[in-house]
Motif scaffolding. Structure first.
Motif, short mmCIF file in Angstrom:
data_model
loop_
_atom_site.label_atom_id
_atom_site.label_comp_id
_atom_site.label_asym_id
_atom_site.label_seq_id
_atom_site.Cartn_x
_atom_site.Cartn_y
_atom_site.Cartn_z
N ARG A 207 0.83 -1.21 0.00
CA ARG A 207 0.00 0.00 0.00
C ARG A 207 0.86 1.25 0.00
NH1 ARG A 207 -0.93 1.51 5.95
NH2 ARG A 207 0.43 0.07 7.07
N TRP A 208 0.25 2.33 -0.45
CA TRP A 208 0.73 3.68 -0.17
C TRP A 208 0.08 4.12 1.14
CZ3 TRP A 208 -0.83 6.22 -5.44
CH2 TRP A 208 0.27 6.22 -6.33
N SER A 209 0.83 4.83 1.98
CA SER A 209 0.25 5.43 3.18
C SER A 209 0.84 6.83 3.34
CB SER A 209 0.58 4.58 4.41
OG SER A 209 0.00 5.14 5.57
N PHE A 210 0.00 7.85 3.12
CA PHE A 210 0.46 9.23 3.09
C PHE A 210 0.12 9.97 4.38
CE2 PHE A 210 -0.03 8.05 -1.36
CZ PHE A 210 1.15 8.53 -1.91
N GLY A 211 0.87 11.01 4.66
CA GLY A 211 0.61 11.83 5.83
C GLY A 211 -0.42 12.90 5.59
N SER A 212 -0.71 13.20 4.31
CA SER A 212 -1.69 14.23 4.00
C SER A 212 -2.32 13.95 2.64
CB SER A 212 -1.03 15.62 3.98
OG SER A 212 -0.19 15.75 2.85
N ARG A 213 -3.50 14.48 2.46
CA ARG A 213 -4.18 14.37 1.17
C ARG A 213 -3.38 15.11 0.10
NH1 ARG A 213 -8.96 11.90 -1.17
NH2 ARG A 213 -9.29 13.01 -3.13
N THR B 17 -9.16 10.11 2.18
CA THR B 17 -8.38 8.93 1.83
C THR B 17 -6.89 9.24 1.87
OG1 THR B 17 -10.11 8.08 0.38
CG2 THR B 17 -7.88 7.24 0.00
N LEU B 18 -6.14 8.46 2.63
CA LEU B 18 -4.70 8.62 2.72
C LEU B 18 -3.94 7.34 2.38
CD1 LEU B 18 -4.35 10.74 6.00
CD2 LEU B 18 -4.36 11.55 3.63
N GLU B 19 -4.69 6.25 2.16
CA GLU B 19 -4.05 4.98 1.84
C GLU B 19 -4.66 4.40 0.57
OE1 GLU B 19 -3.73 2.16 4.96
OE2 GLU B 19 -2.48 3.50 6.18
N VAL B 20 -3.81 3.73 -0.22
CA VAL B 20 -4.25 3.11 -1.47
C VAL B 20 -3.55 1.76 -1.57
CG1 VAL B 20 -4.23 3.26 -3.99
CG2 VAL B 20 -4.55 5.34 -2.61
N ASP B 21 -4.33 0.69 -1.77
CA ASP B 21 -3.71 -0.62 -1.94
C ASP B 21 -2.99 -0.69 -3.29
OD1 ASP B 21 -6.06 -2.50 -3.62
OD2 ASP B 21 -6.64 -0.61 -2.68
N TYR B 22 -1.87 -1.40 -3.30
CA TYR B 22 -0.93 -1.31 -4.42
C TYR B 22 -0.27 -2.68 -4.61
CZ TYR B 22 2.68 1.21 -7.18
OH TYR B 22 3.50 1.69 -8.17
N ALA B 23 -0.47 -3.28 -5.78
CA ALA B 23 0.09 -4.59 -6.07
C ALA B 23 1.37 -4.48 -6.91
CB ALA B 23 -0.92 -5.45 -6.82
N VAL B 24 2.36 -5.26 -6.53
CA VAL B 24 3.60 -5.34 -7.31
C VAL B 24 3.97 -6.80 -7.50
CG1 VAL B 24 4.47 -3.13 -6.45
CG2 VAL B 24 5.15 -5.25 -5.32
N ASP B 25 4.83 -7.02 -8.50
CA ASP B 25 5.49 -8.30 -8.69
C ASP B 25 6.94 -8.17 -8.27
OD1 ASP B 25 3.28 -9.63 -9.75
OD2 ASP B 25 3.76 -9.04 -11.80
N VAL B 26 7.41 -9.11 -7.46
CA VAL B 26 8.83 -9.25 -7.21
C VAL B 26 9.29 -10.43 -8.06
CG1 VAL B 26 10.61 -9.78 -5.50
CG2 VAL B 26 8.69 -8.29 -4.90
N LEU B 27 10.04 -10.12 -9.10
CA LEU B 27 10.49 -11.11 -10.07
C LEU B 27 11.96 -11.41 -9.80
CD1 LEU B 27 8.81 -9.00 -12.74
CD2 LEU B 27 8.10 -11.36 -12.39
#
Length: 248
Positions: free
Chosen positions: A201-207, A234-244
């Motif tokens: 996820r992203w987790s931000f301190g401010s909008r 909203t301050l958090e956004v789920d975020y998918a990555v691949d570790v290859l």
């Protein structure tokens, strides 16, 4: 979070063969905010460690290929025997050098994924995060990585997974011309890489910070639509990555 395509030329400030990264090149301070907001739970780092012998990079010679401003160099340096950051962009390279100037076992060098100024078989881990290795078209860089790695060494690539997560859906909307997740997975399998999917996820301190980062990561029309639809607060956004990864 680079979104550039294979084969993009360099600029007068970068070596031939450089693939531009407009987000970090042109919005360096905002990209720093993004780095701090990304993966606060350390899930990507844990995935990288899980594919290394002994479960960490302790005592290894590490190369961060496309290190940008060197955000990850101090973290590797906490336990690695040596760390080299390679970056084609002069301004980013200067920031990385300043960031690590008090770490005697860290060096920052000019180079590209296709041309790294290190000897054959000189590193144990190559880390590439949102830099050059976006699937099809990265074969020259993969050949250079194979030259650099010692027997048993590991190359780790961190890239976006546009098939899932909120950010993944945004990325797919913003960059429909980028290789599909299925095409990228087929490419990586064809060159012997394995995949560890990570949902972070992203987790931000401010909008304000969130909006600034979204605006450098997506084309303006898509960024505007995304932000208009995102609930206030909203301050958090789920975020998918691949570790290859691949071991030599």
């Amino acid at each position: 979070m680079s979104t550039t395509s294979a084969g993009s030329p360099g600029s007068p400030e970068t070596p031939e063969g450089t693939r531009p990264s407009p987000n970090i090149w042109h919005h360096t301070e905002t990209y720093e905010v993004e780095n701090r907001a990304f993966d606060p739970d350390g899930l990507v780092e844990a995935a990288i460690a899980s594919v290394l012998a002994g479960g960490s990079w302790a005592g290894l010679d590490v190369l961060d290929l496309g290190c940008g401003t060197g955000f990850h160099l101090p973290r590797f340096a906490t336990t690695a025997a040596s760390v080299v950051g390679v970056e084609p962009h002069a301004d980013l390279r200067a920031i990385a050098a300043r960031r690590t100037r008090r770490l005697p076992h860290v060096r920052v060098l000019e180079g590209t994924a296709q041309s790294v100024p290190l000897p054959d078989a000189s590193v144990d881990l190559v880390h590439s995060r949102w830099a050059y290795f976006f699937g099809p078209g990265s074969e020259p860089g993969l050949a250079e990585v194979a030259r650099l790695l010692r027997p048993g060494g590991v190359h780790v690539v961190v890239d976006n997974d546009a098939s899932r997560s909120t950010f993944g859906s945004w990325f797919a909307r913003g960059f429909p011309e980028v290789a599909t997740p299925a095409a990228k997975q087929a490419f990586w399998e064809s060159v012997g890489y394995q995949r560890v999917p990570v949902l972070t996820r992203w987790s931000f301190g401010s909008r304000e910070d969130l909006e600034a980062v979204v605006s450098i990561e997506l084309p303006a029309p898509v960024a505007g639509e995304v932000l208009a639809d995102l609930p206030a607060g909203t301050l958090e956004v789920d975020y998918a990555v691949d570790v290859l990864w691949r071991r030599t």
